[in-house]
Scaffold this active site. Structure first.
Site, PDB file in Angstrom:
ATOM      1  CG  HIS A 134      51.697  49.328  55.002  1.00 46.19           C
ATOM      2  ND1 HIS A 134      52.050  49.907  53.746  1.00 46.19           N
ATOM      3  CD2 HIS A 134      52.228  48.058  54.882  1.00 46.19           C
ATOM      4  CE1 HIS A 134      53.047  49.213  53.199  1.00 46.19           C
ATOM      5  NE2 HIS A 134      53.282  48.266  53.968  1.00 46.19           N
ATOM      6  CG  HIS A 143      34.114  38.123  48.251  1.00 40.72           C
ATOM      7  ND1 HIS A 143      33.419  37.358  48.050  1.00 40.72           N
ATOM      8  CD2 HIS A 143      34.881  37.796  49.330  1.00 40.72           C
ATOM      9  CE1 HIS A 143      33.410  36.432  49.047  1.00 40.72           C
ATOM     10  NE2 HIS A 143      34.397  36.598  49.602  1.00 40.72           N
TER      11      HIS A 143
HETATM   12  C1  LIG Z   1      33.478  31.219  51.884  1.00 35.63           C
HETATM   13  C2  LIG Z   1      33.606  30.929  50.859  1.00 35.63           C
HETATM   14  O1  LIG Z   1      33.504  29.959  50.277  1.00 35.63           O
HETATM   15  S1  LIG Z   1      34.381  32.297  49.625  1.00 35.63           S
HETATM   16  C3  LIG Z   1      34.280  31.463  47.661  1.00 35.63           C
HETATM   17  C4  LIG Z   1      35.873  31.031  47.735  1.00 35.63           C
HETATM   18  N1  LIG Z   1      35.711  30.609  46.408  1.00 35.63           N
HETATM   19  C5  LIG Z   1      36.813  30.659  45.324  1.00 35.63           C
HETATM   20  O2  LIG Z   1      37.757  31.588  45.694  1.00 35.63           O
HETATM   21  C6  LIG Z   1      36.346  30.178  44.040  1.00 35.63           C
HETATM   22  C7  LIG Z   1      37.559  30.731  43.107  1.00 35.63           C
HETATM   23  N2  LIG Z   1      37.227  30.056  41.773  1.00 35.63           N
HETATM   24  C8  LIG Z   1      38.416  29.642  40.939  1.00 35.63           C
HETATM   25  O3  LIG Z   1      39.428  29.486  41.090  1.00 35.63           O
HETATM   26  C9  LIG Z   1      37.694  28.826  39.567  1.00 35.63           C
HETATM   27  O4  LIG Z   1      38.369  27.976  39.118  1.00 35.63           O
HETATM   28  C10 LIG Z   1      37.572  30.133  38.396  1.00 35.63           C
HETATM   29  C11 LIG Z   1      36.544  31.243  38.844  1.00 35.63           C
HETATM   30  C12 LIG Z   1      38.918  30.727  38.134  1.00 35.63           C
HETATM   31  C13 LIG Z   1      37.313  29.276  37.245  1.00 35.63           C
HETATM   32  O5  LIG Z   1      36.809  30.001  36.236  1.00 35.63           O
HETATM   33  P1  LIG Z   1      36.060  29.560  35.074  1.00 35.63           P
HETATM   34  O6  LIG Z   1      35.784  30.807  34.010  1.00 35.63           O
HETATM   35  O7  LIG Z   1      34.863  28.800  35.357  1.00 35.63           O
HETATM   36  O8  LIG Z   1      37.223  28.783  34.453  1.00 35.63           O
HETATM   37  P2  LIG Z   1      37.119  27.270  33.980  1.00 35.63           P
HETATM   38  O9  LIG Z   1      36.882  26.403  35.221  1.00 35.63           O
HETATM   39  O10 LIG Z   1      36.576  26.893  32.631  1.00 35.63           O
HETATM   40  O11 LIG Z   1      38.845  27.032  33.916  1.00 35.63           O
HETATM   41  C14 LIG Z   1      39.670  27.494  32.766  1.00 35.63           C
HETATM   42  C15 LIG Z   1      41.112  27.168  33.045  1.00 35.63           C
HETATM   43  O12 LIG Z   1      41.784  27.788  34.224  1.00 35.63           O
HETATM   44  C16 LIG Z   1      42.314  26.716  34.788  1.00 35.63           C
HETATM   45  N3  LIG Z   1      41.750  27.071  36.548  1.00 35.63           N
HETATM   46  C17 LIG Z   1      40.798  27.270  36.804  1.00 35.63           C
HETATM   47  N4  LIG Z   1      40.771  27.650  38.077  1.00 35.63           N
HETATM   48  C18 LIG Z   1      42.258  27.670  38.356  1.00 35.63           C
HETATM   49  C19 LIG Z   1      43.055  28.141  39.450  1.00 35.63           C
HETATM   50  N5  LIG Z   1      42.483  28.651  40.676  1.00 35.63           N
HETATM   51  N6  LIG Z   1      44.314  28.288  39.307  1.00 35.63           N
HETATM   52  C20 LIG Z   1      44.840  27.821  38.276  1.00 35.63           C
HETATM   53  N7  LIG Z   1      44.230  27.403  37.183  1.00 35.63           N
HETATM   54  C21 LIG Z   1      42.840  27.420  37.267  1.00 35.63           C
HETATM   55  C22 LIG Z   1      41.456  25.241  34.576  1.00 35.63           C
HETATM   56  O13 LIG Z   1      41.995  24.309  34.856  1.00 35.63           O
HETATM   57  C23 LIG Z   1      41.534  25.604  33.009  1.00 35.63           C
HETATM   58  O14 LIG Z   1      42.409  25.204  32.339  1.00 35.63           O
HETATM   59  P3  LIG Z   1      42.678  24.533  31.019  1.00 35.63           P
HETATM   60  O15 LIG Z   1      41.771  25.590  29.998  1.00 35.63           O
HETATM   61  O16 LIG Z   1      44.071  24.358  30.733  1.00 35.63           O
HETATM   62  O17 LIG Z   1      41.731  23.145  31.188  1.00 35.63           O
END
Ligand SMILES: CC(=O)SCCNC(=O)CCNC(=O)[C@H](O)C(C)(C)COP(=O)(O)OP(=O)(O)OC[C@H]1O[C@@H](n2cnc3c(N)ncnc32)[C@H](O)[C@@H]1OP(=O)(O)O
Length: 209
Positions: A134, A143
């Site tokens: 709410h 998104h």
């Molecule tokens: C229907 C559908 O499919 S809709 C789409 C759904 N998709 C999603 O929700 C994707 C979400 N994306 C993520 O979680 C990705 O991991 C992102 C966007 C956070 C990654 O971002 P990037 O800028 O590429 O970061 P990168 O991969 O270099 O990671 C940076 C640091 O964050 C950490 N990290 C990345 N993702 C996560 C996460 N979800 N949770 C915790 N830590 C994370 C990595 O381990 C890394 O740590 P380090 O520096 O200690 O090695």
């Protein structure tokens, strides 16, 4: 009424199926760059996106099935300038309060809940199984990925992307162009243009504006 969906990728398939289940469109077509490779689709790919104006008219609604929030925003501008009408798509299994507001061009996917006095802007995606409680204010082009839970009174700024399974506690303000990582738990406000990940969510990067 016919529906013309721009973008026939994975998100486009979800959009088309949602539209099909709504049973209010006599025809559902795609426009996509990859026309030649998508002939196996149950919904015909009838041209490239830049041919959209050929299909405009009072009996056509358009839907922009592009996951990138900023690219989707550019298409909203293009279609609005061309006076093309956008469809709003709500999956029949979604529970959307009649006291909420849903902007044009927004997609509410299967098993989503949107509770009273929440507003969602133009061309948002509330993906499969998400909960928006709410009194939330969700700006244009946001998104909310599958399985997110957004508690009451949360604000989310323009073109932000909440990664799959993000949880946000009540009253938090998330800025514009923010991204949260998969499984983030957001306990406090996040300023514009930041990437936050983890439990609890911490900002790890600035995003390009
Ligand atoms: C229907 C559908 O499919 S809709 C789409 C759904 N998709 C999603 O929700 C994707 C979400 N994306 C993520 O979680 C990705 O991991 C992102 C966007 C956070 C990654 O971002 P990037 O800028 O590429 O970061 P990168 O991969 O270099 O990671 C940076 C640091 O964050 C950490 N990290 C990345 N993702 C996560 C996460 N979800 N949770 C915790 N830590 C994370 C990595 O381990 C890394 O740590 P380090 O520096 O200690 O090695």
């Amino acid at each position: 009424m016919q529906l013309v969906i721009i973008g026939a990728g994975g998100h486009g398939k979800v959009v088309a199926e949602c539209a099909e289940l709504m049973t209010q469109f006599s025809q559902i077509h795609f426009l996509d760059e990859q026309q030649a490779h998508l002939q196996h689709y149950p919904w015909p790919v009838i041209g490239r996106p830049d041919t959209y104006s050929q299909y405009a008219g009072s009996q056509t609604r358009f839907f922009i099935a592009i996951g990138d929030n900023h690219l989707r925003g550019r298409w909203v501008e293009t279609l609005t300038e061309a006076k093309c009408k956008l469809a709003t798509l709500i999956h029949p299994s979604a529970q959307v309060s009649r006291h909420s507001q849903i902007g044009e061009g927004t997609l509410i996917c299967a098993n989503v809940s949107v509770n009273p006095f929440t507003s969602l802007g133009i061309s948002c995606i509330v993906n499969t199984g998400a909960i928006v409680e709410h009194d939330c204010k969700v700006s244009d082009l946001v998104h909310i990925a599958p399985g997110c839970s957004i508690a009451g009174g949360v604000e989310i700024g323009r073109a932000s992307f909440l990664g799959i399974g993000t949880n946000v506690i009540q009253g938090v303000r998330i800025g514009s162009n923010v991204q949260t990582g998969a499984g983030a738990v957001v306990l406090k406000d996040i300023k514009n243009n930041q990437l936050a990940v983890g439990v609890p969510a911490r900002v790890i990067k600035q995003r390009d504006c």
